[in-house]
Design a protein around this motif. Sequence first.
Motif, PDB file in Angstrom:
ATOM      1  N   PHE A 160       0.188   0.123 -33.579  1.00  0.00           N
ATOM      2  CA  PHE A 160      -0.046   1.514 -33.189  1.00  0.00           C
ATOM      3  C   PHE A 160      -0.609   2.406 -34.293  1.00  0.00           C
ATOM      4  CE2 PHE A 160       3.831  -0.120 -31.085  1.00  0.00           C
ATOM      5  CZ  PHE A 160       3.354  -0.191 -29.782  1.00  0.00           C
ATOM      6  N   MET A 161      -0.368   2.055 -35.549  1.00  0.00           N
ATOM      7  CA  MET A 161      -0.671   2.973 -36.647  1.00  0.00           C
ATOM      8  C   MET A 161      -2.053   2.710 -37.249  1.00  0.00           C
ATOM      9  SD  MET A 161       2.015   4.671 -36.320  1.00  0.00           S
ATOM     10  CE  MET A 161       1.990   5.794 -37.715  1.00  0.00           C
ATOM     11  N   LYS A 162      -2.452   3.576 -38.197  1.00  0.00           N
ATOM     12  CA  LYS A 162      -3.798   3.501 -38.765  1.00  0.00           C
ATOM     13  C   LYS A 162      -3.908   2.512 -39.919  1.00  0.00           C
ATOM     14  CE  LYS A 162      -5.183   8.200 -37.489  1.00  0.00           C
ATOM     15  NZ  LYS A 162      -5.656   9.522 -37.982  1.00  0.00           N
ATOM     16  N   HIS A 193      -6.875  -0.895 -41.249  1.00  0.00           N
ATOM     17  CA  HIS A 193      -6.469  -0.581 -39.878  1.00  0.00           C
ATOM     18  C   HIS A 193      -6.130  -1.885 -39.168  1.00  0.00           C
ATOM     19  CE1 HIS A 193      -6.361   0.965 -35.819  1.00  0.00           C
ATOM     20  NE2 HIS A 193      -6.619   2.194 -36.254  1.00  0.00           N
ATOM     21  N   PRO A 194      -4.976  -1.976 -38.507  1.00  0.00           N
ATOM     22  CA  PRO A 194      -4.604  -3.245 -37.852  1.00  0.00           C
ATOM     23  C   PRO A 194      -5.668  -3.782 -36.894  1.00  0.00           C
ATOM     24  CG  PRO A 194      -2.716  -1.777 -37.913  1.00  0.00           C
ATOM     25  CD  PRO A 194      -3.890  -0.986 -38.412  1.00  0.00           C
ATOM     26  N   TYR A 195      -6.418  -2.900 -36.230  1.00  0.00           N
ATOM     27  CA  TYR A 195      -7.415  -3.364 -35.278  1.00  0.00           C
ATOM     28  C   TYR A 195      -8.663  -3.930 -35.956  1.00  0.00           C
ATOM     29  CZ  TYR A 195      -5.062  -1.764 -31.056  1.00  0.00           C
ATOM     30  OH  TYR A 195      -4.190  -1.609 -30.014  1.00  0.00           O
ATOM     31  N   SER A 196      -8.787  -3.733 -37.269  1.00  0.00           N
ATOM     32  CA  SER A 196      -9.917  -4.313 -38.001  1.00  0.00           C
ATOM     33  C   SER A 196      -9.627  -5.728 -38.473  1.00  0.00           C
ATOM     34  CB  SER A 196     -10.271  -3.434 -39.208  1.00  0.00           C
ATOM     35  OG  SER A 196      -9.305  -3.571 -40.244  1.00  0.00           O
ATOM     36  N   LEU A 197      -8.394  -6.206 -38.254  1.00  0.00           N
ATOM     37  CA  LEU A 197      -7.982  -7.528 -38.727  1.00  0.00           C
ATOM     38  C   LEU A 197      -8.376  -8.611 -37.734  1.00  0.00           C
ATOM     39  CD1 LEU A 197      -4.360  -6.629 -39.898  1.00  0.00           C
ATOM     40  CD2 LEU A 197      -6.482  -6.516 -41.225  1.00  0.00           C
ATOM     41  N   VAL A 223      -1.729  -0.926 -42.095  1.00  0.00           N
ATOM     42  CA  VAL A 223      -0.689  -1.949 -41.993  1.00  0.00           C
ATOM     43  C   VAL A 223       0.625  -1.446 -42.574  1.00  0.00           C
ATOM     44  CG1 VAL A 223       0.026  -4.217 -42.852  1.00  0.00           C
ATOM     45  CG2 VAL A 223      -2.287  -3.898 -41.943  1.00  0.00           C
ATOM     46  N   ASP A 224       0.582  -0.785 -43.737  1.00  0.00           N
ATOM     47  CA  ASP A 224       1.845  -0.322 -44.321  1.00  0.00           C
ATOM     48  C   ASP A 224       2.506   0.756 -43.453  1.00  0.00           C
ATOM     49  OD1 ASP A 224      -0.006   1.618 -44.907  1.00  0.00           O
ATOM     50  OD2 ASP A 224       0.383   1.683 -47.066  1.00  0.00           O
ATOM     51  N   GLU A 225       1.703   1.609 -42.787  1.00  0.00           N
ATOM     52  CA  GLU A 225       2.280   2.588 -41.865  1.00  0.00           C
ATOM     53  C   GLU A 225       2.933   1.892 -40.671  1.00  0.00           C
ATOM     54  OE1 GLU A 225      -0.752   5.307 -40.706  1.00  0.00           O
ATOM     55  OE2 GLU A 225      -0.873   6.273 -42.659  1.00  0.00           O
ATOM     56  N   GLU A 226       2.377   0.762 -40.253  1.00  0.00           N
ATOM     57  CA  GLU A 226       2.944   0.009 -39.144  1.00  0.00           C
ATOM     58  C   GLU A 226       4.342  -0.478 -39.491  1.00  0.00           C
ATOM     59  OE1 GLU A 226       2.700  -0.835 -35.383  1.00  0.00           O
ATOM     60  OE2 GLU A 226       0.771  -0.432 -36.332  1.00  0.00           O
ATOM     61  N   LEU A 227       4.530  -0.989 -40.712  1.00  0.00           N
ATOM     62  CA  LEU A 227       5.837  -1.478 -41.141  1.00  0.00           C
ATOM     63  C   LEU A 227       6.809  -0.328 -41.357  1.00  0.00           C
ATOM     64  CD1 LEU A 227       4.140  -4.058 -41.475  1.00  0.00           C
ATOM     65  CD2 LEU A 227       5.432  -4.543 -43.556  1.00  0.00           C
ATOM     66  N   LEU A 228       6.324   0.799 -41.871  1.00  0.00           N
ATOM     67  CA  LEU A 228       7.194   1.960 -42.056  1.00  0.00           C
ATOM     68  C   LEU A 228       7.665   2.511 -40.717  1.00  0.00           C
ATOM     69  CD1 LEU A 228       5.208   3.764 -44.905  1.00  0.00           C
ATOM     70  CD2 LEU A 228       7.465   2.703 -45.119  1.00  0.00           C
ATOM     71  N   LEU A 229       6.795   2.469 -39.713  1.00  0.00           N
ATOM     72  CA  LEU A 229       7.167   2.927 -38.376  1.00  0.00           C
ATOM     73  C   LEU A 229       8.333   2.123 -37.819  1.00  0.00           C
ATOM     74  CD1 LEU A 229       6.495   4.618 -35.771  1.00  0.00           C
ATOM     75  CD2 LEU A 229       4.996   2.713 -35.112  1.00  0.00           C
TER      76      LEU A 229
END
Length: 467
Positions: free
Chosen positions: A343-345, A377-381, A347-353
């Motif tokens: 959901f986040m912008k 950005h997770p969607y760029s992976l 990868v580290d924000e995704e884990l913090l969420l």
Amino acid sequence: MDAIEVKGLCVKRGNRQIISDLSFCVERGSFTVLSGPSGCGKSTILMAIQGLIGEEEDSSATGEIRVNGNLVTLQKRDDSMISYSGFLMQNVDAQVVNLISEDELVFGMENRGFSPEEMEKRSREYEKLFDIQPQKEVLHLSGGQKQRLLIASCLCTGHDVLLLDEPFANLDRAGVEKLRSVLRGCCAQGTTVLCVEHRLEEVCQIADRVLWLEDGDLSDYREDEMRIFCQNRAEILNVSLDWNCNPGSGLLSVRRLNARRGKNPVLQDLDMELQENETRLLLGPNGCGKTTLLRFLCGLSKFKEFSAEALSYEGKDYRSRFLYGHLRKQVGFVFQNPVHQLFMKTVDEELLLRGADGKSLGQLLDIFGIAHLKDRHPYSLSMGEKRRVSVAAAAASGAKLFLLDEPTIGQDYGNLLHIAQSLHELQKRTGNTLLLSTHDTLAAKLFGGKDIRVEQTGTSAESNSGA
């Protein structure tokens, strides 16, 4: 003339160079495997050959690509473009466009102008070949059943060039054997197949060559050299991890579970027990109810779609509607499709969420080998990288029970081993319990332990085979 010619291909996404000055050819009627580490650009190459790299995706491509002598447009796509090849995407959910299986099966044939009689004939042939229920809603299909449907849809169109992105990934053993046989027959009749695949042991017996992409360089392996190369790549997995050495007390108990998806019964009178600090494998054929079971165990099922004589977690009864809804806050769940839970912008924000703090964030990034992706950005992976991020995000929640639905799909041998070692290290630190669904025989051997096998009838049995 070669079926596929790629000359000087360069692909950029944003400011990142994905592919740089790549050239290769694929002989007509051959089965060519394109492989390499997760994230090296394999799917991007297939997208470029299909003409799906466009400016609207913040991507650009230069070079020359020809399919059967026809020049593929690399930029400024429009509705008048002709597809010169059949294409199976890695993310099956992104390719489905119809609600009913039969409609999905004929969609490509309609676009190619097949007669109603020919569409009827081909539909019945591939429905039988891939065990497709024509009137079943696509929404209620398992990941493997969707994979079979889209493979059949791709083959139905009659293209003599096929681009397949990990076609074996979601299939059970019977499905793998069937697809190998079908593709072998297609090549014998002159069809050209370019297949992206991490599990080289699944395809080396029918492949004519393996193209290995790593650090921008392409290596070409054929015949005996190819078979030796494939064997050597898999040897990295010849390790043994000490799972289930110190199981604790009971964590979760289910008795006489009955569940359905929509109007379709899936699980019947299923019993299972999970202990603390335990790792279990959830095995069974496509469509038997593995994902349905995992969704039920983490509180994501509709309350009206199941009944159970007993459902307890940490000694508490969760059969009431109110308490059942709280399971999803206590259990970590990794979806089969990681796109559904990113959901986040960054990868580290995704884990913090998901609950990581400053200290645990760095540890999780290191444990799961994704520190170099933390600002992306997770969607760029790549799909394999997205899966590793989704597993790390679930671990960030600190849950006692992790449910992982096919977490090793899209992983090369090195990353498959890394995920197993990472989850093993996490379990040693926290004593959590893992329940992992997989069709991957190599993953099953790595994770070992006692199996929970869900049969086609929806019942379960336990064994100690670990495979």
